[in-house]
Motif scaffolding. Structure first.
Motif, mmCIF file in Angstrom:
data_model
loop_
_atom_site.group_PDB
_atom_site.id
_atom_site.type_symbol
_atom_site.label_atom_id
_atom_site.label_comp_id
_atom_site.label_asym_id
_atom_site.label_seq_id
_atom_site.Cartn_x
_atom_site.Cartn_y
_atom_site.Cartn_z
ATOM 1 N N GLN A 69 -8.035 5.654 -3.073
ATOM 2 C CA GLN A 69 -9.033 6.246 -2.183
ATOM 3 C C GLN A 69 -8.513 7.599 -1.706
ATOM 4 N N ARG A 70 -9.474 8.488 -1.348
ATOM 5 C CA ARG A 70 -9.094 9.854 -0.960
ATOM 6 C C ARG A 70 -9.547 10.175 0.460
ATOM 7 N N ARG A 71 -8.637 10.732 1.231
ATOM 8 C CA ARG A 71 -8.946 11.149 2.597
ATOM 9 C C ARG A 71 -9.988 12.257 2.610
ATOM 10 N N SER A 72 -9.922 13.180 1.643
ATOM 11 C CA SER A 72 -10.831 14.333 1.623
ATOM 12 C C SER A 72 -12.281 13.928 1.429
ATOM 13 N N LEU A 73 -12.509 12.751 0.851
ATOM 14 C CA LEU A 73 -13.873 12.266 0.622
ATOM 15 C C LEU A 73 -14.344 11.348 1.747
ATOM 16 N N GLY A 74 -13.536 11.229 2.779
ATOM 17 C CA GLY A 74 -13.904 10.367 3.900
ATOM 18 C C GLY A 74 -13.793 8.899 3.577
ATOM 19 N N GLN A 75 -13.073 8.565 2.522
ATOM 20 C CA GLN A 75 -12.935 7.164 2.125
ATOM 21 C C GLN A 75 -11.911 6.459 3.010
ATOM 22 N N ARG A 76 -12.041 5.165 3.117
ATOM 23 C CA ARG A 76 -11.147 4.353 3.935
ATOM 24 C C ARG A 76 -10.283 3.474 3.039
ATOM 25 N N ILE A 77 -9.233 2.952 3.611
ATOM 26 C CA ILE A 77 -8.397 2.005 2.877
ATOM 27 C C ILE A 77 -9.092 0.643 2.879
ATOM 28 N N GLU A 78 -9.395 0.164 1.678
ATOM 29 C CA GLU A 78 -10.047 -1.133 1.523
ATOM 30 C C GLU A 78 -9.001 -2.197 1.191
ATOM 31 N N ALA A 79 -9.452 -3.450 1.134
ATOM 32 C CA ALA A 79 -8.535 -4.559 0.864
ATOM 33 C C ALA A 79 -7.862 -4.422 -0.494
ATOM 34 N N VAL A 138 -3.393 2.789 -3.576
ATOM 35 C CA VAL A 138 -2.895 4.122 -3.213
ATOM 36 C C VAL A 138 -3.936 4.826 -2.366
ATOM 37 N N PHE A 139 -3.500 5.403 -1.275
ATOM 38 C CA PHE A 139 -4.367 6.235 -0.445
ATOM 39 C C PHE A 139 -3.841 7.658 -0.540
ATOM 40 N N LEU A 140 -4.639 8.524 -1.153
ATOM 41 C CA LEU A 140 -4.249 9.925 -1.309
ATOM 42 C C LEU A 140 -4.636 10.686 -0.049
ATOM 43 N N ALA A 141 -3.635 11.045 0.729
ATOM 44 C CA ALA A 141 -3.869 11.768 1.992
ATOM 45 C C ALA A 141 -3.993 13.262 1.678
ATOM 46 N N ASP A 142 -5.107 13.605 1.015
ATOM 47 C CA ASP A 142 -5.331 14.995 0.597
ATOM 48 C C ASP A 142 -6.041 15.757 1.716
ATOM 49 N N SER A 143 -5.355 15.809 2.844
ATOM 50 C CA SER A 143 -5.825 16.547 4.008
ATOM 51 C C SER A 143 -4.666 17.417 4.475
ATOM 52 N N MET A 144 -4.920 18.230 5.470
ATOM 53 C CA MET A 144 -3.871 19.108 5.971
ATOM 54 C C MET A 144 -3.699 18.905 7.468
ATOM 55 N N LEU A 187 0.853 -1.193 0.000
ATOM 56 C CA LEU A 187 0.000 0.000 0.000
ATOM 57 C C LEU A 187 0.884 1.236 0.000
ATOM 58 N N CYS A 188 0.503 2.220 -0.800
ATOM 59 C CA CYS A 188 1.265 3.463 -0.880
ATOM 60 C C CYS A 188 0.376 4.637 -0.451
ATOM 61 N N ILE A 189 0.788 5.340 0.596
ATOM 62 C CA ILE A 189 0.105 6.565 1.025
ATOM 63 C C ILE A 189 0.852 7.738 0.413
ATOM 64 N N VAL A 190 0.146 8.610 -0.291
ATOM 65 C CA VAL A 190 0.764 9.765 -0.956
ATOM 66 C C VAL A 190 0.257 11.044 -0.301
ATOM 67 N N VAL A 191 1.208 11.879 0.149
ATOM 68 C CA VAL A 191 0.864 13.128 0.839
ATOM 69 C C VAL A 191 1.509 14.300 0.091
ATOM 70 N N PRO A 192 0.822 14.881 -0.891
ATOM 71 C CA PRO A 192 1.410 16.017 -1.614
ATOM 72 C C PRO A 192 1.671 17.201 -0.684
ATOM 73 N N ARG A 193 2.727 17.937 -0.975
ATOM 74 C CA ARG A 193 3.114 19.055 -0.133
ATOM 75 C C ARG A 193 2.103 20.190 -0.169
ATOM 76 N N HIS A 194 1.539 20.452 -1.361
ATOM 77 C CA HIS A 194 0.674 21.617 -1.526
ATOM 78 C C HIS A 194 -0.759 21.195 -1.859
ATOM 79 N N PRO A 195 -1.740 21.730 -1.137
ATOM 80 C CA PRO A 195 -3.135 21.300 -1.318
ATOM 81 C C PRO A 195 -3.698 21.597 -2.708
ATOM 82 N N GLU A 196 -3.179 22.636 -3.372
ATOM 83 C CA GLU A 196 -3.700 22.946 -4.693
ATOM 84 C C GLU A 196 -3.356 21.868 -5.716
ATOM 85 N N ARG A 197 -2.519 20.915 -5.360
ATOM 86 C CA ARG A 197 -2.133 19.841 -6.272
ATOM 87 C C ARG A 197 -2.866 18.536 -5.976
ATOM 88 N N PHE A 198 -3.775 18.520 -5.030
ATOM 89 C CA PHE A 198 -4.452 17.280 -4.652
ATOM 90 C C PHE A 198 -5.160 16.631 -5.845
#
Length: 439
Positions: free
Chosen positions: A301-311, A315-321, A275-286
């Motif tokens: 899956q996207r953190r901003s949409l309230g999604q969870r990591i499924e089986a 990639v889990f896009l940690a598009d939060s701050m 599993l790869c969690i990706v945390v972009p530095r700048h929110p405008e690039r989410f």
């Protein structure tokens, strides 16, 4: 409030330039604002009429972005625990989000406030100082503004540059405007430098060496917030991650996400536990980074949409701050970004190391040269020359438990060897907090 006194005037051309750039700055804020409400709020904080203060006579820490906020974290926490009101100003949205995530919560809600730093114009700063009436101004690392420092001097408020660092490149830039830089540095009350090279560069630019000292880097004294560690453990249970191998790509810039995910793609497709969690530095690039994941056909899956990591999540896009500690705490290996891109420069490597996460970076880390070099010598970090090598090193950390443990142990040796700067910072701040005439 202390009686105002004269301060050296900033050059006319500097104030004229700020006035000319102000409309462009406002336009830039509007372009990146997520809503009209947030745009108006940010404009109020930057251009006035400012947010009302929670507390007068607070300790004022100015921290530019995430890195400076992390550096100031143990200091801010120390004084909040003692009951001192603290005001934090930031320059960036990510910095403010990090500050609020760390301190805008129980038991500090009534003591802590975070707002954007006003534009460095004399009338705005005069209004800001009159409204908040700070007791002391602590600038963290490299953020020095001529009118801000002059206003502190005028109001007899101690203005201290903490955990100061200055690269050779930045020093050359300041040297080009020496008539602006020298008077500004002469008005600093004191400076605590990370290393002797930084001190020498500031002295060369005009700082009084008798008002400075080298005390090391306060970032080595950082500790991970327990609430993020506990939240990470809870998410591992809730999302059934016990058997997953988790890599975090942290503080990434373009094109780091794309080139690393391309290298990881075949491994993600062949290994369902990876599993790869990706945390972009700048929110405008989410959104941009999400499209990269889609184009690579990676289940994301996207953190901003309230999604969870499924089986089946690859990639889990940690598009939060303000949640970087959380993602590090869930990782078994990480890449710290801003080090594979051009021109690069790197970001703070100490956070994952505090959490015993093996750390890999690219070759362009000049913003943290002295720190990284010490870990390289001690073999407490891995440096890859390109995306292919970085990927191999990350996967090696997952697969080779002996290598992983050696990296962790050597990193801890370096961390422990460099601790102690925090106490020296506290001693200096305490001195000026108790002083009847701060400046």
């Amino acid at each position: 409030m202390a009686q105002a006194k004269s301060a050296q005037q900033t050059p006319f051309w500097y104030n004229l330039l700020l006035a000319c750039l102000k409309p462009l700055y406002r336009w830039k804020i509007k372009q990146r604002a997520e809503s009209d409400v947030l745009f108006q709020q940010e404009c109020i904080e930057r251009f006035g009429p400012f947010q009302p203060p929670k507390n007068l006579h607070a300790m004022w820490f100015h921290v530019v972005s995430v890195g400076e906020t992390n550096a100031a974290q143990p200091l801010i926490e120390h004084y909040l625990k003692l009951g001192h009101p603290v005001l934090v100003t930031n320059t960036t949205k990510t910095g403010q989000a990090r500050a609020k995530s760390l301190f805008l919560k129980a038991p500090y809600l009534d003591l802590f406030q975070a707002v954007y730093l006003p534009v460095d114009q004399k009338p705005l700063l005069k209004q800001f100082f009159a409204l908040y009436q700070p007791k002391i101004l602590a600038l963290v690392e490299t953020e020095i503004w001529p009118n801000l420092i002059a206003a502190a001097q005028q109001h007899q408020i101690a203005c201290i540059l903490l955990n100061a660092r200055l690269s050779e490149k930045s020093a050359k830039g300041y040297a080009k405007v020496r008539r602006l830089t020298q008077p500004m540095l002469q008005q600093l009350t004191w400076m605590l430098a990370q290393d002797s090279a930084t001190l020498a560069r500031y002295v060369d630019l005009g700082l009084d060496q008798t008002k400075s000292q080298v005390v090391g880097n306060i970032k080595f004294d950082i500790t991970a917030p327990t609430d993020f560690i506990e939240q990470a453990e809870q998410l591992k249970q809730d999302w059934q991650l016990a058997d997953r191998q988790i890599i975090t790509l942290a503080s990434t810039h373009a094109p780091e996400e794309e080139i690393l995910l391309k290298q990881l793609q075949q491994h993600l497709n062949s290994n369902p536990n990876l599993l790869c969690i990706v945390v972009p530095r700048h929110p405008e690039r989410f959104d941009e980074v999400y499209k990269v994941c889609q184009n690579l056909n990676l289940d994301t899956q996207r953190r901003s949409l309230g999604q969870r990591i499924e089986a089946n999540t690859q990639v889990f896009l940690a598009d939060s701050m303000g949640e970087m500690w959380l993602w590090y705490a869930m990782s078994q290996a990480c890449f710290v970004g801003g080090s594979l891109n051009e021109p690069g420069g790197g970001h703070n490597i100490l956070e994952p190391m505090v959490l015993n996460v093996p750390t890999v970076i690219g070759p362009r880390y000049f913003n943290f040269q002295s720190i990284v070099d010490e870990f390289v010598i001690a073999r407490g970090i891995l440096v890859g020359e390109n995306a292919e090598q970085v990927t191999a090193q990350l996967l090696g950390c997952l697969d080779d438990s002996k290598q992983r443990q050696q990296l962790i142990e050597q990193a801890q040796v370096v961390l422990q060897r460099n601790q102690g700067s925090l106490q020296q910072h506290i001693q200096l701040l305490d001195h000026y907090l108790k002083a009847p005439d701060a400046s």
